[in-house]
Design an enzyme around this catalytic site. Structure first.
Site, PDB file in Angstrom:
ATOM      1  N   TYR A 121      -3.203   5.141 -18.830  1.00 18.32           N
ATOM      2  CA  TYR A 121      -2.578   3.991 -18.154  1.00 18.32           C
ATOM      3  C   TYR A 121      -3.229   2.685 -18.603  1.00 18.32           C
ATOM      4  O   TYR A 121      -2.549   1.743 -19.006  1.00 18.32           O
ATOM      5  CB  TYR A 121      -2.723   4.173 -16.647  1.00 18.32           C
TER       6      TYR A 121
ATOM      7  N   ARG B  47     -11.469  -2.122  -2.673  1.00 24.76           N
ATOM      8  CA  ARG B  47     -10.167  -2.547  -3.181  1.00 24.76           C
ATOM      9  C   ARG B  47      -9.718  -3.723  -2.311  1.00 24.76           C
ATOM     10  O   ARG B  47     -10.217  -3.927  -1.210  1.00 24.76           O
ATOM     11  CB  ARG B  47      -9.115  -1.428  -3.078  1.00 24.76           C
TER      12      ARG B  47
ATOM     13  N   ASP C 236     -13.327   6.286 -11.269  1.00 19.14           N
ATOM     14  CA  ASP C 236     -12.762   5.497 -10.164  1.00 19.14           C
ATOM     15  C   ASP C 236     -13.509   4.153 -10.107  1.00 19.14           C
ATOM     16  O   ASP C 236     -14.734   4.137  -9.937  1.00 19.14           O
ATOM     17  CB  ASP C 236     -12.981   6.285  -8.870  1.00 19.14           C
TER      18      ASP C 236
ATOM     19  N   VAL D  30      -3.094   4.122   0.210  1.00 11.34           N
ATOM     20  CA  VAL D  30      -2.343   3.623   1.371  1.00 11.34           C
ATOM     21  C   VAL D  30      -1.441   4.711   1.966  1.00 11.34           C
ATOM     22  O   VAL D  30      -1.586   5.051   3.155  1.00 11.34           O
ATOM     23  CB  VAL D  30      -1.572   2.323   1.023  1.00 11.34           C
TER      24      VAL D  30
ATOM     25  N   ARG E 199     -13.146  -3.894  -6.831  1.00  7.08           N
ATOM     26  CA  ARG E 199     -11.972  -4.592  -7.376  1.00  7.08           C
ATOM     27  C   ARG E 199     -11.536  -5.681  -6.410  1.00  7.08           C
ATOM     28  O   ARG E 199     -11.293  -5.423  -5.239  1.00  7.08           O
ATOM     29  CB  ARG E 199     -10.832  -3.609  -7.599  1.00  7.08           C
TER      30      ARG E 199
HETATM   31  N1  UDP Z   1      -8.939   7.066  -2.306  1.00  7.03           N
HETATM   32  C1  UDP Z   1      -9.520   7.737  -1.252  1.00  7.03           C
HETATM   33  N2  UDP Z   1      -8.818   8.736  -0.657  1.00  7.03           N
HETATM   34  C2  UDP Z   1      -7.543   9.089  -1.022  1.00  7.03           C
HETATM   35  C3  UDP Z   1      -6.952   8.389  -2.099  1.00  7.03           C
HETATM   36  C4  UDP Z   1      -7.673   7.394  -2.720  1.00  7.03           C
HETATM   37  O1  UDP Z   1     -10.657   7.444  -0.858  1.00  7.03           O
HETATM   38  O2  UDP Z   1      -6.970  10.018  -0.413  1.00  7.03           O
HETATM   39  C5  UDP Z   1      -9.702   5.996  -2.947  1.00  7.03           C
HETATM   40  C6  UDP Z   1      -9.793   6.107  -4.472  1.00  7.03           C
HETATM   41  O3  UDP Z   1     -10.891   6.929  -4.830  1.00  7.03           O
HETATM   42  C7  UDP Z   1      -9.975   4.662  -4.860  1.00  7.03           C
HETATM   43  C8  UDP Z   1      -9.209   3.892  -3.795  1.00  7.03           C
HETATM   44  O4  UDP Z   1      -9.030   4.792  -2.715  1.00  7.03           O
HETATM   45  O5  UDP Z   1     -11.340   4.304  -4.795  1.00  7.03           O
HETATM   46  C9  UDP Z   1      -7.847   3.401  -4.269  1.00  7.03           C
HETATM   47  O6  UDP Z   1      -7.195   4.488  -4.866  1.00  7.03           O
HETATM   48  P1  UDP Z   1      -5.679   4.429  -5.334  1.00  7.03           P
HETATM   49  O7  UDP Z   1      -5.348   5.786  -5.856  1.00  7.03           O
HETATM   50  O8  UDP Z   1      -4.827   3.905  -4.249  1.00  7.03           O
HETATM   51  O9  UDP Z   1      -5.597   3.369  -6.508  1.00  7.03           O
HETATM   52  P2  UDP Z   1      -6.608   2.751  -7.578  1.00  7.03           P
HETATM   53  O10 UDP Z   1      -7.005   1.443  -6.993  1.00  7.03           O
HETATM   54  O11 UDP Z   1      -7.811   3.651  -7.757  1.00  7.03           O
HETATM   55  O12 UDP Z   1      -5.810   2.644  -8.799  1.00  7.03           O
END
Ligand code: UDP
Length: 314
Positions: free
Chosen positions: A150, A216, A276, A193, A280
């Protein structure tokens, strides 16, 4: 004299962002041709547009040649899997849509003498060593890791967009989209989310990955789409971050979801996926300056609408 009705092409029109963008364009008087192959998009997101004379839909993979008879003023290139779970499942399609798909979409814009906007991403910053992320930061990406398909596809897409801008003088725009949420996210797309909200609504444990200290910053979809619309109409050709700078750790975010859903659930910790990003947060100085844009929807208000949407889905 009557002003000509603007005409837009949206790739990925059946996706989360593509469908919200399509709605906004129609509301602002555009004719819209939506293209999607439904790899991660859903017909439910555009079903309400059936019968709208200003909307036409083409089911196609945008990595294949795009032929359109009609005049086009704007090309919005949104097609791509965008959740880590999705691009792990479709790594080759992700690379193809970011490279070949961007090439086709740019070719269409060039051919039609249309403006072009690339939906890029904060992922081009990788696991960022600069915080908050400014557009000048070049990023810290693992090319061969699970997110590389990606991140590198979008980095290539940005490079190709700038090449068309410089070489062919196409009027191009690049938005770097930070985490965005709202109705029409897929319940099982794996992103934090929908994951947290569906877990909270069904009183299942909230799965925080790692120690939950990673951060995030979440932008409500209507804010994001407004920023992107303004960017297309601006004359700023370099990348612009669009996102909400309110930064939360994932443990804090889980707390917000528990509070907003009044759930009785608890947090459980699960292993952190490879690469991960640890932090951000967008620096939105450029969006403020050039687009006069900043987010309007506070997290609590955005979550309320998003939770209401997911209540019917779980
Ligand atoms: N995350 C989490 N639990 C979940 C899904 C995601 O703690 O069930 C965390 C993930 O490890 C990341 C953040 O939430 O640190 C955001 O993840 P997402 O997949 O939404 O998008 P990203 O920002 O990583 O592209």
């Amino acid at each position: 004299m009557k002003r000509k009705q603007p005409s837009s092409v949206v790739t990925g029109a059946a996706g989360f962002l593509g469908s919200h963008l399509t709605d906004l364009l129609l509301a602002r008087g555009h004719k819209v041709i939506g293209i999607d192959n439904f790899i991660t998009g859903s017909v439910d997101n555009i079903a309400h547009l059936g019968g709208n004379p200003d909307f036409k839909f083409i089911q196609q993979d945008v990595t294949e040649f795009l032929f359109l008879d009609a005049p086009v003023d704007y090309v919005w290139h949104f097609a791509s899997p965008a959740s880590p779970v999705d691009y792990l499942e479709f790594p080759i399609q992700t690379l193809k849509v970011g490279s070949l798909g961007t090439h086709k979409a740019l070719g269409l814009a060039k051919n039609k003498n249309a403006r072009f906007l690339l939906a890029s991403t904060s992922e081009i910053y990788g696991d960022p060593l600069v915080h908050p992320q400014t557009e000048e930061y070049w990023g810290n990406v693992n090319t061969i890791g699970p997110r590389g398909c990606y991140d590198e596809a979008k980095r290539f897409a940005e490079a190709l967009t700038m090449a068309y801008h410089r070489e062919h003088k196409v009027k191009t725009r690049i938005v770097r989209i930070f985490n965005t949420y709202g109705p029409r996210m897929r319940l099982h797309d794996g992103r934090v989310v929908p994951a947290f909200i569906s877990q909270a609504l069904t009183n299942k444990p909230i799965t925080v990955f790692g120690d939950g200290k990673q951060t995030r910053s979440f932008c409500y979809v209507s804010d994001l789409i407004e920023g992107i619309y303004r960017l297309m109409l601006s004359d700023y050709a370099l990348p612009v971050n669009i996102g909400n700078p309110t930064e939360l750790t994932m443990v804090q975010f889980a707390g917000e979801i528990i509070h907003a859903t009044k759930s009785r659930t608890k947090i459980v910790f699960r292993p952190l996926p490879q690469d991960d990003p640890k932090q951000r947060k967008p620096d939105i100085t450029k969006a403020r300056k050039f687009l006069k844009w900043e987010p309007q929807v506070p997290l609590a208000a955005g979550l309320k609408k998003t939770i209401a949407y997911f209540r019917d889905k779980v």
